[in-house]
Scaffold this motif. Sequence first.
Motif, PDB file in Angstrom:
ATOM      1  N   TRP A 177       0.824  -1.208   0.000  1.00 38.27           N
ATOM      2  CA  TRP A 177       0.000   0.000   0.000  1.00 38.27           C
ATOM      3  C   TRP A 177       0.863   1.266   0.000  1.00 38.27           C
ATOM      4  O   TRP A 177       0.635   2.183  -0.802  1.00 38.27           O
ATOM      5  CB  TRP A 177      -0.901  -0.010   1.231  1.00 38.27           C
ATOM      6  CG  TRP A 177      -1.645   1.272   1.459  1.00 38.27           C
ATOM      7  CD1 TRP A 177      -2.765   1.708   0.809  1.00 38.27           C
ATOM      8  CD2 TRP A 177      -1.310   2.305   2.402  1.00 38.27           C
ATOM      9  NE1 TRP A 177      -3.156   2.931   1.283  1.00 38.27           N
ATOM     10  CE2 TRP A 177      -2.281   3.325   2.260  1.00 38.27           C
ATOM     11  CE3 TRP A 177      -0.295   2.457   3.345  1.00 38.27           C
ATOM     12  CZ2 TRP A 177      -2.257   4.481   3.042  1.00 38.27           C
ATOM     13  CZ3 TRP A 177      -0.266   3.611   4.119  1.00 38.27           C
ATOM     14  CH2 TRP A 177      -1.240   4.605   3.976  1.00 38.27           C
ATOM     15  N   SER A 178       1.840   1.315   0.874  1.00 35.79           N
ATOM     16  CA  SER A 178       2.674   2.516   0.972  1.00 35.79           C
ATOM     17  C   SER A 178       3.511   2.722  -0.286  1.00 35.79           C
ATOM     18  O   SER A 178       3.871   3.857  -0.612  1.00 35.79           O
ATOM     19  CB  SER A 178       3.595   2.442   2.203  1.00 35.79           C
ATOM     20  OG  SER A 178       4.443   1.306   2.126  1.00 35.79           O
ATOM     21  N   GLY A 179       3.813   1.614  -1.003  1.00 39.58           N
ATOM     22  CA  GLY A 179       4.568   1.725  -2.232  1.00 39.58           C
ATOM     23  C   GLY A 179       3.708   1.932  -3.457  1.00 39.58           C
ATOM     24  O   GLY A 179       4.224   2.037  -4.580  1.00 39.58           O
ATOM     25  N   GLY A 180       2.382   1.983  -3.270  1.00 44.23           N
ATOM     26  CA  GLY A 180       1.473   2.221  -4.375  1.00 44.23           C
ATOM     27  C   GLY A 180       1.310   1.053  -5.323  1.00 44.23           C
ATOM     28  O   GLY A 180       0.894   1.224  -6.473  1.00 44.23           O
ATOM     29  N   GLN A 181       1.582  -0.174  -4.865  1.00 47.53           N
ATOM     30  CA  GLN A 181       1.453  -1.339  -5.726  1.00 47.53           C
ATOM     31  C   GLN A 181      -0.022  -1.708  -5.926  1.00 47.53           C
ATOM     32  O   GLN A 181      -0.817  -1.636  -4.990  1.00 47.53           O
ATOM     33  CB  GLN A 181       2.211  -2.521  -5.133  1.00 47.53           C
ATOM     34  CG  GLN A 181       3.715  -2.286  -5.032  1.00 47.53           C
ATOM     35  CD  GLN A 181       4.455  -3.471  -4.455  1.00 47.53           C
ATOM     36  OE1 GLN A 181       3.932  -4.572  -4.428  1.00 47.53           O
ATOM     37  NE2 GLN A 181       5.683  -3.240  -3.994  1.00 47.53           N
TER      38      GLN A 181
END
Length: 476
Positions: free
Chosen positions: A83-87
Amino acid sequence: GEAVKPFTPEKAKEIVMSLQQPAIFCNMVFDWPVLHWNAKYLSEALDGKTIQFRMGIKKKDTAPQFETKCSYVEATLEEFLAWSGGQPTCFSGPFSFYDSSKYWAYADYKYIARLFEDKREKFKDIIWSDFGFSGRNGKESTLWIGSAGANTPCHLDSYGCNLVLQIQGRKRWHLFPPGDTTFLYPTRIPYEESSIFSKVNVVNPDLKLFPMFRKAHAHVITLNPGQVLFVPRHWWHYVESVDPITVSINSWIELDADHRARVEEAITRTLVCAIKSAENPSHVAAWLNPTEVEATSHETNLQYLNKATSAYLDYQKATVSEDRDPSTRDIEKGASSSKRRKMQVNTKPEDCKSLTHEAGLTVVKAQKLQKIPFGVHLLPVLPQPQEASMVGAGAVESDFRDLLSENEGRHFGKLRCTGKQSVMNSDYETLADQTESDSTANSSQMAISTNDLLDCLVNPEVISLVAGLLLEREEV
């Protein structure tokens, strides 16, 4: 040759027990295995175990984002990293309702003893004994994992002092001395046993509502990986993640001086629970911090107060009988890591350790303070210029560039109320309806809410006076 740590355990403990200001230890943990505990490593080590994340909004507001105002998500670290990496894979997971560009996530107050109860060998990766606290390791430590913007509202801890190790990413700390308490507008709503919150959003203060905050003495520092921050007792602090992913651990050092604060916290709990429960019994979530299990009954709170009082009196008697030197009275004892640990009604008196508002621990002779070895290995966290303290998150920090120049790049592997309460309860509204028609136009502005009343009743200074009177009565 083999790297040598700048301070022996005995000297490090002497520094911690003498310092009256925050400071950063450098080059003290270069051989700790916990330095490998980045988020990816922890995701693999926890092997799919879910943990709770607190979700906050990335917005510039003048009100603090207390935990009662946040939402919560149960997820794995793997899902958090996606989530934090935008995957794309995160869209079907627990974070799917939260846009990572608009929200931050914080896995805070995660007790390592619980996270790794089936992998107890990992406790040894954390070696607080290097700071003179023999036997203290990961079992008495807490883990924090957050995304950029994740923060803890400005508060002071009622118990003990604090050692914090930064592992991954950077965190910015805004610290204020105990003497600034009035300027920070203390409140016990939301209520949590071990924390006194500030009404002020210290990075974006509303100076019209909280004008005395102008007088506060902000100490701002960015904590880097491999550094250990010492936070003295009763220092206010607001903490925010700077980088996309941050990981840190800490341990609260319990003190003999904690006995009286346990009494003060018991008095506070009794008053807050009684008054807020009476105001609206079905609306507990609005004032009770999520870290608290429940609003305890008046009977339970009185038992709690009696236990705390007995423990304090027993401690005083033991101190007198041992004829201990006051300057050594507050040597660290016990090994409980949980700042938020509650004393159950069946707790033994010897287990009840609390912080006193008396002098004690941090009162040392001036010549001893002069011996604190500040330098490249021990960096003082200094107050910033008064005009810069109002700037907020962009404020100028303590400038350690000269001190850090020879250390830079070396040894990382080695080396909580939203503004003033104005909502009236139904009782007051009924009373207002009965007011004579010739009331002045300004009368409505003088309405006093339950929270306004509590801010006065459980103000730290008032509670300290009440505790003193109560203990004096019991000592007779």
